[in-house]
Scaffold this active site. Structure first.
Site, PDB file in Angstrom:
ATOM      1  N   ASP A  83      59.661   6.270 -59.497  1.00 59.83           N
ATOM      2  CA  ASP A  83      58.256   6.818 -59.579  1.00 59.83           C
ATOM      3  C   ASP A  83      57.605   5.644 -60.664  1.00 59.83           C
ATOM      4  O   ASP A  83      58.034   4.434 -60.575  1.00 59.83           O
ATOM      5  CB  ASP A  83      58.093   7.943 -59.905  1.00 59.83           C
ATOM      6  CG  ASP A  83      56.937   8.837 -59.037  1.00 59.83           C
ATOM      7  OD1 ASP A  83      57.323   9.599 -58.538  1.00 59.83           O
ATOM      8  OD2 ASP A  83      55.744   8.197 -59.166  1.00 59.83           O
ATOM      9  N   HIS A 143      51.740  10.140 -61.905  1.00 64.61           N
ATOM     10  CA  HIS A 143      52.386  10.517 -60.786  1.00 64.61           C
ATOM     11  C   HIS A 143      53.941  10.637 -61.204  1.00 64.61           C
ATOM     12  O   HIS A 143      54.476  11.749 -61.013  1.00 64.61           O
ATOM     13  CB  HIS A 143      52.524   9.600 -59.743  1.00 64.61           C
ATOM     14  CG  HIS A 143      52.747   9.987 -58.290  1.00 64.61           C
ATOM     15  ND1 HIS A 143      54.279   9.842 -58.061  1.00 64.61           N
ATOM     16  CD2 HIS A 143      52.240  10.742 -57.435  1.00 64.61           C
ATOM     17  CE1 HIS A 143      54.537  10.505 -56.929  1.00 64.61           C
ATOM     18  NE2 HIS A 143      53.334  11.013 -56.384  1.00 64.61           N
ATOM     19  N   SER A 147      54.370  14.438 -52.056  1.00 61.30           N
ATOM     20  CA  SER A 147      54.907  14.184 -53.058  1.00 61.30           C
ATOM     21  C   SER A 147      55.597  15.047 -54.131  1.00 61.30           C
ATOM     22  O   SER A 147      56.610  14.786 -55.052  1.00 61.30           O
ATOM     23  CB  SER A 147      53.849  13.233 -54.066  1.00 61.30           C
ATOM     24  OG  SER A 147      53.743  11.919 -53.566  1.00 61.30           O
TER      25      SER A 147
END
Length: 978
Positions: free
Chosen positions: A696, A734, A893
């Site tokens: 990520d 994220h 996600s």
């Protein structure tokens, strides 16, 4: 203590609730910082969140409900139940009322704000009793959750659904706007033009962005004979934007005045201090000088048509100059993700005022539209709902035709006579005569276009294409009256007829509204009066009816506090800050945009990594931090082959308290299973922990939750820049969010952070490299919350080879399905047969709207991915409004790391309770079979929405609600026969 007189309840219950929820929130935050127990800290975090939501709901309904409303009284009594009588002893002068303990709590807490922490802690523990057991804590939280649900049910955001018995109609009391802004804006433009000439070679090209607003006086009752107006704007040379504040003064005329008016003017003159000023003859000079002092803004004054420079002041709108501005057109292209009910109504009013105040001035160019309405990004990554109209400072005539925008190609300049332009600035030789014959004011046609785009959250060109209406190419041809009217006639069925949007668009496109009795265009004064009554006031009324807590007279200030890039969420606590600026509170505490000094030690660690980020920008060819990439971070790649994270979907404008509460319950159910089958047996087990690699954007290790569990983070690797291979700081959010979820659902696993992106996933070669590196670490699981719409791209064969390598080594790969709904199938690598694809559901197993359609004859695994709570980087949060540094987000996600965490739980379970068979569970087919069995609540039960919904709990219908022997036998059979 002497007896105290009784005080009637009066009409202050709502104000009391606002004060009390703020006080309890602050005390909970204070107690959390001193609490060593993790579960107790979590309780305080939940309490703080609910207090914040209670304040938001109360502010939303306060102007339209009765003071003795049953819901208001109920929550006050519940809050009073946690306040002890000790609080009355602290204030011997406190008067008795029906909520005496709450009033005393608020008074004394405010009184001791400057005392030391020991005194505050003693007060908080003595005067508040939230209960001692987890059950008592849960009861309080559930009570607050129920109150929030009751408020939403009784008072929805759509006020048309309110019960008449509960609605207290409010009189429309806002004042009519001043029509003098038009003249001030005209004078400003001319003064800037007169001052832009310079002797530089070549001569500087200067662009301007003027802030749009209602320009209502903050105090409509104030006596103001001069009609002076201040304008906020930005000027730039070579796109280096500089904040500017301009004062304008009305021209004085010789006239006889009444004695009281003369005295009034003399008194104002005596009271006004003399301010040093300098005539500006070359605009580039003060602009170049101020660029060396980024913390300041230019102060100008326009007087008698001339521009004067005043003493510069501290910048009030701290923009991030490294990030590109974002146009309204880009927001509209993203659709309903950003254009919420609140933001579209506010923007409709502000854009209508742009026509009112700027019609017929050079600020409103012929090509104005959603592409010329710009929004700046701030240093905190917020995008305030503060629109600016972009234009180039040029003489009327030749240069007025063009609009210099970053992403619009320049038109060829032609030599024209300024007399060839009408009041709208349109070249009469370049417009179809039919358009002019049918509508006198093209700027109103453009306004109608933008109102359609806002309401339907769809670009005008897409609407035209949808209904088979061909438009000519070019920005200036998108607002031809005939085409616009045709599009409206086709799409108006999608806009309710009782909507003021419908009425305003219809009026804008009705030529007769803008003609006098002889069929001639209205004069400017009549035009502005008609525009306000027929377009603006109806839109204001609809905004006020939908969101009564938004004052029309204070709309400019309110809009600036909303983050357009975050669904119109409030950026800062309204209790401490009434508008977005660096003044007031920040002046006392120090600018939040200044680099931290040693006395800011609490914040220093999270800021000191920024120079490394800048170094990456210079050294990394894989992910440079340019303005273009910053813009792609917000709006994603429009290239159908581009990779993306699936993190940008929401169910509605905001995650409802109910959805957030449902997720909390879902998580607690899982934690109960984990506690029963893992935590209770870990000390007796000698089995190795599960290893998980997360690919990520990195991680914020300064986050309190990450710091508290730092021992679980066993490895870090930066795939996009090997010169900083162990530095994986997260500048996007994220990665921190997904890592936080893995730590939540696999609290005893070892985590390996592999950074593959700054803002969007890197090219396939980088991803292949990351997968191969994870395999060398001998991880059990790889979590990938990203994907490509197609595998037909250069380098993807390397990703496939890396996946095959991981599969052959029995590494379980989890990947997000995508957020394209029914528009696209699963993304890659989730679609690869050797990867476990994860879809998203809500807390009840219903398919998320953004989750792809199930594929027939396949196991379509899904788990919760809506209103998911997790950590968010500290440096991307405003501590005043988000002291816990968490967010609620939705997307496949986030379903993916939850599913990977469940997979880690199953591996850990097998290693503890079935060690002889544990290695078999690392085979993909075996793990998928166990997931599918968990999704079956009873023998023969069907899949929901063709999804196999995976959720763990200790209830009887769930696999882990059975006895341990049954669980082991069931998993053993699945491992044997699958």
């Amino acid at each position: 203590m002497a007896p105290m007189p009784y005080v009637a309840e009066g009409s202050q219950t709502i104000a009391l609730l606002l004060d009390t929820s703020l006080t309890i929130r602050e005390i909970a935050n204070f107690l959390k910082a001193d609490e060593p127990d993790r579960e107790q800290r979590h309780f305080y975090i939940h309490l703080m969140s609910h207090c914040l939501m209670i304040r938001d709901h109360t502010n939303r309904i306060k102007t339209s409900v009765k003071q003795k409303n049953e819901l208001i009284v109920h929550i006050l009594l519940r809050f009073e139940s946690v306040v002890t009588n000790h609080v009355l002893e602290e204030l011997s002068t406190c008067q008795v009322s029906s909520y005496s303990r709450l009033r005393a709590l608020n008074l004394h807490w405010n009184k001791i704000q400057n005392e030391n922490d020991k005194i505050k802690l003693e007060f908080a523990r003595k005067c508040l009793n939230f209960g001692q057991s987890p059950d008592q804590h849960d009861e309080l939280v559930e009570c607050l959750e129920k109150w929030e649900n009751d408020v939403i049910a009784q008072y929805p955001e759509d006020r048309s659904q309110w019960s008449k018995d509960d609605f207290v109609p409010q009189k429309e009391s806002w004042s009519e706007p001043s029509y003098a802004v038009w003249g001030a804006a005209q004078s400003l433009f001319k003064a800037l033009i007169d001052s832009k000439k310079c002797t530089c070679s070549p001569e500087h090209e200067i662009s301007a962005r003027l802030c749009l607003g209602t320009y209502r006086k903050s105090d409509p009752n104030k006596d103001d004979l001069d009609d002076d107006f201040d304008f906020d704007m930005f000027l730039s040379m070579k796109q280096a934007w500089q904040e500017v504040h301009v004062h304008t003064t009305k021209e004085r005329v010789v006239q006889f005045a009444l004695d009281d008016e003369v005295k009034h003017l003399q008194r104002r003159k005596q009271q006004s201090p003399r301010i040093p000023q300098m005539r500006v003859t070359s605009l580039c000079e003060p602009m170049e000088k101020i660029q060396k002092m980024a913390s300041l803004r230019l102060e100008f004054k326009v007087e008698k048509g001339r521009l004067f420079k005043l003493r510069s002041e501290r910048a009030k709108f701290p923009i991030d100059r490294t990030k590109s501005t974002v146009s309204l057109e880009q927001f509209i292209k993203e659709g309903s993700r950003f254009i919420t009910e609140k933001t579209k109504r506010i923007l409709a009013v502000l854009l209508s005022y742009a026509v009112l105040h700027l019609h017929g001035t050079p600020w409103l160019q012929p090509t104005w539209g959603s592409s010329s309405i710009m929004f700046f990004q701030t240093a905190s990554s917020a995008i305030p709902l503060r629109p600016f109209i972009h234009t180039r400072l040029a003489q009327e005539g030749t240069d007025a035709i063009t609009l210099e925008l970053d992403h619009i190609e320049q038109h060829e300049e032609v030599s024209c006579d300024p007399n060839d332009f009408d009041a709208d600035g349109f070249d009469l030789d370049g417009i179809d005569p039919d358009d002019l014959m049918l509508h006198h004011f093209p700027s109103l046609v453009t306004l109608a276009v933008m109102l359609m785009e806002l309401y339907l959250a769809t670009p005008f060109e897409i609407l035209a294409k949808k209904y088979g209406i061909e438009l000519l190419d070019g920005v200036e041809n998108r607002t031809g009256f005939i085409d616009v009217d045709l599009v409206f006639q086709e799409c108006k069925s999608e806009i309710p007829e009782n909507s003021q949007f419908y009425y305003a668009i219809e009026k804008c496109l009705d030529p007769q509204t803008w003609e006098d009795e002889q069929g001639k265009k209205l004069d400017d004064q009549t035009l502005r009066a008609t525009l306000y009554e027929e377009v603006i006031r109806p839109l204001e009324t609809e905004l006020n009816q939908a969101f009564s807590y938004i004052s029309i007279d204070e709309l400019d200030k309110k809009a600036q506090t909303l983050d357009f890039g975050n669904w119109g969420q409030t950026m800062q606590n309204q209790q401490t800050k009434d508008h977005f600026s660096c003044s007031d509170q920040e002046d006392a505490q120090g600018s939040r945009n200044e680099l931290p000094t040693p006395q800011h030690s609490r914040y220093f660690s999270r800021y000191q990594v920024l120079p490394e980020a800048r170094a990456w920008s210079e050294l990394s060819a894989g992910a440079p931090r340019t303005a273009q990439r910053s813009e792609q971070r917000i709006f994603g790649e429009f290239d159908y082959k581009a990779s993306k994270f699936f993190d940008d979907e929401t169910v509605s404008e905001d995650h409802s308290p109910e959805a957030c509460s449902n997720y909390s319950l879902w998580k607690r159910n899982f934690q109960a299973v984990y506690k029963k089958y893992i935590e209770a047996h870990l000390e007796q087990s000698s089995q190795s922990p599960v290893k998980i690699a997360v690919l990520d954007t990195g991680i914020d290790q300064t986050h309190p939750d990450m710091d508290a569990r730092s021992e679980q983070i066993k490895g870090k690797y930066n795939c996009i820049n090997e010169k900083f291979e162990s530095v994986v700081n997260d500048y996007n959010g994220h990665g921190t969010f997904t890592a936080g979820l893995l730590l939540d659902y696999a609290p005893d696993a070892e985590l390996y952070i592999i950074k593959i992106a700054e803002n969007k996933p890197s090219n396939p070669e980088i991803i292949a490299k990351a997968i191969n590196y994870a395999v060398t670490l001998k991880v059990d699981i790889i979590s990938m919350s990203f994907g490509f719409p197609t595998c037909d791209i250069d380098g993807y064969d390397k990703v496939e080879a890396a996946i095959m390598n991981a599969y052959s080594k029995h590494v379980l790969l989890f990947a997000a399905a995508s957020n394209s709904g029914a528009n696209l199938d699963r993304a890659y690598p989730a679609r690869d047969q050797n990867v476990i694809c994860i879809h998203s559901t809500d807390a009840n197993g219903n398919r998320s709207k953004f989750s792809p359609t199930a594929i027939s004859n396949e196991i379509n695994l899904a788990t919760i991915g809506e209103a998911v709570e997790s950590a968010w980087p500290v440096h991307l949060c405003d501590e005043a409004t988000n002291p816990t540094f968490v967010k609620y987000k939705s997307g496949t996600s986030y379903a993916t790391p939850i599913a990977a965490g469940i997979g880690a739980f199953l591996l850990q379970y097998a290693r503890i309770h079935m060690p002889e068979k544990a290695n078999m569970l690392k085979r993909q087919s075996k793990m998928k079979a166990v997931f599918r069995r968990i999704a079956e609540k009873s023998q023969g039960s069907k899949s929901r929405d063709e999804y196999h919904y995976v959720a763990l709990s200790v209830v009887a219908g769930n696999l882990f609600g059975k006895g341990e022997d049954f669980i082991n036998s069931t998993i053993g059979d699945l491992l044997k026969y699958n």
